[in-house]
Design an enzyme around this catalytic site. Structure first.
Site, PDB file in Angstrom:
ATOM      1  N   GLU B 448       0.879  -1.194   0.000  1.00 26.54           N
ATOM      2  CA  GLU B 448       0.000   0.000   0.000  1.00 26.54           C
ATOM      3  C   GLU B 448       0.901   1.223   0.000  1.00 26.54           C
ATOM      4  O   GLU B 448       1.161   1.831   1.025  1.00 26.54           O
ATOM      5  CB  GLU B 448      -0.979  -0.018   1.176  1.00 26.54           C
ATOM      6  CG  GLU B 448      -0.370  -0.218   2.555  1.00 26.54           C
ATOM      7  CD  GLU B 448      -1.382   0.101   3.683  1.00 26.54           C
ATOM      8  OE1 GLU B 448      -2.341   0.839   3.444  1.00 26.54           O
ATOM      9  OE2 GLU B 448      -1.176  -0.400   4.795  1.00 26.54           O
ATOM     10  N   GLU B 457       3.601   8.841  -4.410  1.00 28.47           N
ATOM     11  CA  GLU B 457       4.501   8.496  -3.301  1.00 28.47           C
ATOM     12  C   GLU B 457       5.538   7.454  -3.745  1.00 28.47           C
ATOM     13  O   GLU B 457       6.154   6.782  -2.937  1.00 28.47           O
ATOM     14  CB  GLU B 457       3.699   8.062  -2.070  1.00 28.47           C
ATOM     15  CG  GLU B 457       2.885   9.235  -1.501  1.00 28.47           C
ATOM     16  CD  GLU B 457       2.085   8.904  -0.245  1.00 28.47           C
ATOM     17  OE1 GLU B 457       2.275   7.805   0.310  1.00 28.47           O
ATOM     18  OE2 GLU B 457       1.257   9.727   0.164  1.00 28.47           O
TER      19      GLU B 457
END
Lengths: 648, 648
Positions: B448, B457
């Site tokens: 995740e 990210e």
């Protein structure tokens, strides 16, 4: 060698280049073209068949891009003085083909890095292939962020090209026509007007309308690439250019734009001509493009030398100056010295005073009546002299008061009066005209308090104060003045303002000798002041809304700001001014004023440009605010005079 | 008194005002309306017959503007809590009549100065009389420069009004129709999005299209003035609103917009009704607009209470946060704590792992085969738990490696494994997945690593590193993810970014719970990443050009930036995401991302909006660049990641 030694600005336009093919042997290529008379070559740096994606994968570090020789083949000064790097023209960063896009980005960055390594002064970037050029601009913009000195010249054709003819890519454009100026404009907006990004214009056989071309003169054009196919043939078989092309080239020369000859020779010259013979004697092969160079040199040499005044003003071209504040500050001797030399101005004043004297005193009473004339803001005395000369010329008797607030100028004024023997005619008053208690009333009030924008040095406020001591039927010279304004493209000035990186400079009006500027529409009158002014609701606050329509054949345009001028009626038909269409010849006391816009406004073809300007008055200062409301609204500039004002 | 005590944001929309006529007796006016149930009055401060130019000239200082009483007639807190100053509606700063213009400027400045003296919280500025409002804006802008706390509410009708019907002034508009949003837009651009300039919308009986209305929800609307004439009559003779009006009011309430009732009562209520009787008993005169207030209160009280998640997120509404950099920085315990509570997310992960396990191991081999599952970026263990639960649920045997680079999280992970007795199943690896030397290959890789914009990210870079230890036929959960983007109007966020007064903040993407925002077109997919990715030309650089078309009935719009989202395919049909049309319900781990524009772009009706975005990769960082090229070109934002980047 330079095109000629005409007495002009010693600018880059003396040098002429030539575009070449790729050649492994740079020394030979350079020698051939320099010997052929050109000053520099515009040459590919890399083999045009190179594609990064075709390099053998896995030969770790062994793959060297196929540049034209090592940096050692020429001396550093040869590279930097005589070579402009021509970036591979196959590059297409906005292609639908992703591999081509990636190859293009790699090659572009490699070639520019190589050109930097060689300390070249400039590289020529290929013309964007379609109307959409965002990825190309993004890549160039990244390069520009880290580029120390080199210029990048984006090659742009000087024409409204037909989009369909250009490799049929999928741009969603209404007409199918792409205005090459719009491509440039989009590219440079994406690159934020970067000062190292400039233009090389391709001059072809057909030219767009004059208004369309005019836009380029407000841009940073560095080179004009003249194709051999755009030349005509004269009666003797030699290449020559059409009248429009000739005119264009002289404007280019005047804007320091370098010519570059490009293409294959298309004129087979008569053999056995004397020139050819001479060259054969030298044992040198004559350069096949020499006749084109000779013609360009002929055009250069044929230009009129710059008049003295223009030469004097060369150093001021496109140089931003803060307007004088003669009310708040005292002028320096040097400033007086410069202005007093402007004989064109004082001739007009003398004519105006003469006419006023004759209107005021009929010939038959000339010996009986003494006219009282007050020069308010006398400085070191030029208007006193002009007034006395007018009296002598018309045979009128004159009593002059010279009122001046600058005590330093008063010193000079005293010695002038003594020197000229004017003691009986001239009374010197060292006082601010706004508070002087005059011993008698004046028939004529003479002043020169005007700024580039007419009222911007507070002539209205000064003369309002002075009109107390004007007789009710007295005359003010000037009797009125009007400011004028027009929208301009001027990327040079915009960049200079932007370089300060603050708001204040974008909300300041500048005095500037406009040169690299495109005037986009005729100027329009703004504010008028009349003197004397006895209306009880008199106010020096003003507001004007102006609508400019650009000529239809201009295309779209970018407005960086507004150029301002004035015209003054001294007396009846005697005027004085700098509004371009009516400017007083040979007068140099005023350069135009420039009101910048914080964000340049793009005006689509046929759209009106709506401009608003206010003259605001406070208790201690006067200032302008300005804005655009159409085609879109700008911020209001200089609210409350926060950035720029004139002190009372 | 407030409209109700519904559990909502404790916002201003609980309070309801009433617009009144001018009244010399402010105390009586206020008492009557407060007793009538209203919370505040919107009242003229100055006698409407006053004109500065009609004041007797020469009564030096004796002329006092006819304000409604002195500051002493109400207490300071009464003035500031219960009175909004209504600026004289005769004011017309863009009139052709110069005297009216000057009177307007004087009166406007006097009234605002008076309102400041009284510490009023807001003044209501009259609607611009025509489409051209530059002089009005210039004057208001001057006032705003020196205004400490007071808000100015510009009154704007919520309709496309017919220009011809409005005093026929000479604006050169093509259609004769003026879109009131354009008037507002021009006004606030002239005033540079000043944060104290906001809007009071006049709600009339007819409403524009939903898309046209939608634009206002990205603007700073403070009040909705609801006219009695816009009410219908219900079966019992009471005022009520149309369904569309009702819906509009609930959106207003949701956006902290206060209602103000205006106009004369247009409903004659049945006499002898019980309510009236009650009021008569009190001996008080019932407020003639009370039925309208009651209806508005009914609508307010009828609204659903905010769901818990929304209440939790209230404090984050329109609050700009910098995106996390979990790769470069280590997350804090509190951050893990928050994310681990997002059960909706882990339910989806558990479903995905279950499906993958069943696809990988047939039922008949469930007891024989042990699947190797690696959680890369295990944090404090929630995905380990979800994976083990999936194994239990499907009866599959599992060997788990939990790889985590944050040594602080690894501490917690160890105690979790001990606490849960997972020691035989779970191996903890304290290592960056990009350089871990795995002892065996994985069947399933669970991660995740997604940000609000999917790849922001650096999930792609991390998983590229981790896929080394995935079996050739192994599964990545997520298997792919796509970012989405859409243009928005959001003056609040634009002003917040602008308040930093630097370039960096305009070239940064923010995580933000979007609330006061107008979504101008459906979102479009941007970048997709698939895992594992074995293509030899694999690259995580991306470029996308998007064209947005706004619905035709929107009118023109101002784009302040772009909202970004993501949607991830965890495994087959199990997805997870925040793209509004497909968002996973009740998930709170991600707010949208916001890419601002340095200069808002105005999009005329029917014009496409062209947006470009790049994902660029360097050796130490990844960044986005973005720009707009149509209807006009913006600068390229964040060139070379100069302002905003994510560290590798």
């Amino acid at each position: 060698m330079p095109l000629g030694e005409v007495v002009r600005d010693k600018s880059d336009s003396r040098y002429c280049g030539v575009e070449t093919e790729f050649n492994d042997d740079m020394p030979q290529l350079l020698a051939f073209n320099i010997n052929g008379g050109f000053d520099f070559v515009v040459s590919p740096l890399m083999d045009p068949s190179y594609r990064p994606s075709l390099m053998v994968a896995g030969n770790n570090g062994a793959g060297v891009p196929p540049f034209a020789g090592s940096d050692l083949v020429l001396s550093p000064s040869q590279w930097s003085s005589h070579v402009v790097g021509k970036i591979s023209s196959w590059i297409d960063l906005d292609s639908e083909d992703e591999i081509l896009r990636k190859d293009s980005e790699i090659a572009l960055k490699e070639e520019i890095a190589w050109a930097c390594h060689l300390s070249l002064q400039a590289c020529l970037l290929p013309t964007p292939k379609g109307a959409s050029c965002a990825n190309y601009a993004r890549c160039v913009n990244q390069i520009l962020q880290n580029l120390t000195n080199m210029q990048l010249w984006l090659r742009i054709p000087l024409e409204k090209s037909d989009n369909d003819a250009m490799n049929g890519n999928s741009d969603h454009l209404s007409g199918g026509q792409v205005d090459s100026w719009e491509t440039w404009n989009s590219f440079r907006l994406l690159c934020e007007h970067h000062s190292q990004l400039s233009i090389a214009l391709d001059v072809l056989s057909s030219l767009p309308s004059s208004n369309s071309i005019g836009r380029w003169f407000g841009e940073s054009v560095r080179a004009a690439i003249i194709h051999t196919s755009s030349f005509l043939t004269n009666a003797r078989g030699y290449p020559c250019l059409s009248k429009r092309h000739q005119k264009l080239l002289s404007v280019f020369f005047n804007h320091s734009i370098q010519a570059v000859v490009s293409g294959k020779p298309e004129h087979s010259l008569p053999t056995g001509s004397s020139e050819l013979a001479v060259n054969h004697i030298d044992g040198l092969q004559r350069h096949p493009l020499r006749p084109y160079l000779d013609y360009v040199a002929y055009l250069y040499q044929r230009m009129d030398p710059l008049p003295e005044q223009e030469r004097f003003e060369l150093g001021y071209r496109d140089f931003l100056q803060s307007p004088l504040q003669p009310l708040m500050d005292n002028l320096e001797a040097q400033t007086y010295e410069t202005f007093e030399k402007d004989s064109a101005k004082y001739i007009q004043y003398q004519r105006a005073v003469s006419k006023a004297l004759m209107d005021r005193v009929p010939d038959e009473e000339a010996s009986m009546i003494t006219t009282v004339l007050m020069v308010v803001g006398a400085g070191r005395g030029p208007l006193v002299r002009a007034s006395l000369q007018a009296a002598e010329e018309t045979g009128r008797k004159l009593r002059v008061y010279a009122v001046e607030k600058n005590p330093n100028a008063v010193v000079t004024l005293h010695s002038l009066v003594k020197l000229e023997g004017w003691e009986n005619m001239v009374t010197i008053v060292s006082c601010d005209m706004r508070c002087w208690d005059a011993p008698e009333k004046a028939d004529i009030l003479v002043s020169e308090l005007l700024g580039s924008f007419g009222d911007n040095e507070l002539s209205p406020e000064c003369l309002d104060g002075a009109q107390r001591f004007l007789k009710p039927d007295g005359i003010s010279i000037p009797s009125s003045y009007t400011s004028f304004i027009q929208p301009v493209t001027t990327s040079k000035l915009y960049n200079d303002v932007k370089s300060h990186k603050d708001l204040v400079h974008f909300e300041t009006a500048y005095v500037v000798k406009l040169h690299r500027v495109a005037r986009l529409a005729p100027s329009q009158p703004v504010f008028t002041f009349t003197h004397p002014e006895y209306s009880i609701t008199r106010s020096n606050q003003r507001y004007m809304k102006l609508q400019f329509e650009m000529p239809n054949d201009t295309g779209s345009a970018l407005v960086h700001g507004f150029a301002g001028y004035f015209d003054a009626t001294l007396y009846k038909d005697v005027h004085l001014g700098i509004e371009p269409s009516t400017a007083t010849p040979n007068m140099f006391s005023w350069f135009p004023i420039f009101f910048p816009l914080r964000t340049p406004v793009q005006v689509p073809p046929g759209s009106p440009l709506e401009f608003h300007i206010w003259r605001c008055c406070g208790s201690t200062k006067v200032w302008y605010e300005w804005c655009v409301t159409s085609p879109s609204s700008s911020p209001i500039h200089n609210s409350n005079g926060r950035s720029y004002w004139v002190g009372l």
